[in-house]
Design an enzyme around this catalytic site. Structure first.
Site, short mmCIF file in Angstrom:
data_model
loop_
_atom_site.label_atom_id
_atom_site.label_comp_id
_atom_site.label_asym_id
_atom_site.label_seq_id
_atom_site.Cartn_x
_atom_site.Cartn_y
_atom_site.Cartn_z
N ILE A 282 0.85 -1.19 0.00
CA ILE A 282 0.00 0.00 0.00
C ILE A 282 0.88 1.24 0.00
O ILE A 282 1.99 1.23 0.54
CB ILE A 282 -0.98 0.00 1.20
CG1 ILE A 282 -2.00 1.15 1.08
CG2 ILE A 282 -0.25 0.01 2.52
CD1 ILE A 282 -3.17 1.05 2.05
N CYS A 283 0.37 2.28 -0.63
CA CYS A 283 1.01 3.59 -0.64
C CYS A 283 2.35 3.52 -1.38
O CYS A 283 2.45 2.95 -2.45
CB CYS A 283 1.12 4.12 0.79
SG CYS A 283 1.33 5.90 0.93
N ALA A 284 3.38 4.07 -0.82
CA ALA A 284 4.69 4.11 -1.47
C ALA A 284 5.38 2.75 -1.49
O ALA A 284 6.34 2.54 -2.22
CB ALA A 284 5.59 5.14 -0.79
#
Length: 157
Positions: free
Chosen positions: A74-76
């Site tokens: 998730i995310c970066a």
């Protein structure tokens, strides 16, 4: 779902990018040989960069994926998938700030992406975390179980 939180370097508490402190259950080295149904890489740029540079993370992801497990980011944290060449050519998403680093993938702005094989799951960021978690529950325990969690958690999805 039995969850094990593993610290990259040790089992010492980790301070995340927004000053949230997480106490791992174990170090990555102490659980690296265990089989898991799903390995999840949490977001936050400092941690994502550390995952992307880590040979133990690479080994874990490769072994886990080869054994038929789910790999999720998730995310970066999606940059670790790129760095470690996990299922290139798949459709993935990430936080918009790292989009240009995901050159080996078909990029999507969907809130949660599941690769065609159903074993690579990515999501965009904190605002998509519940959808991401519910997708993982669905893949691990079925749609009925995932749906049963929405009302008690007061989610508006």
């Amino acid at each position: 779902v039995d969850v094990t939180i593993a610290g990259l370097e040790s089992a010492d508490a980790v301070t995340c990018s927004r000053n949230v402190r997480i106490q791992p259950h174990a170090s990555l080295a102490s659980v690296a040989d265990r089989a898991f149904d799903c390995v999840v890489l949490p977001g936050g740029l400092p941690g994502a960069k550390a995952f992307a540079a880590s040979l133990p993370v690479k080994a874990l992801l490769e072994r886990h994926y080869a054994a038929g497990g789910i790999v999720a980011a998730i995310c970066a944290a999606s940059i670790a998938l790129e760095s470690h060449t996990i299922l290139p050519g798949s459709t993935v998403t990430s936080h918009p700030s790292v989009r240009d680093q995901l050159k080996s993938y078909n990029y999507s702005e969907e809130r949660v992406c599941v690769a065609a094989d159903g074993r690579l799951v990515t999501s965009r960021g904190p605002g998509t975390a519940f959808e991401f978690a519910l997708k993982l529950v669905e893949l691990l325990q079925g749609r009925e179980k995932a749906d049963s969690l929405v009302a008690p958690m007061l989610l508006k999805i």
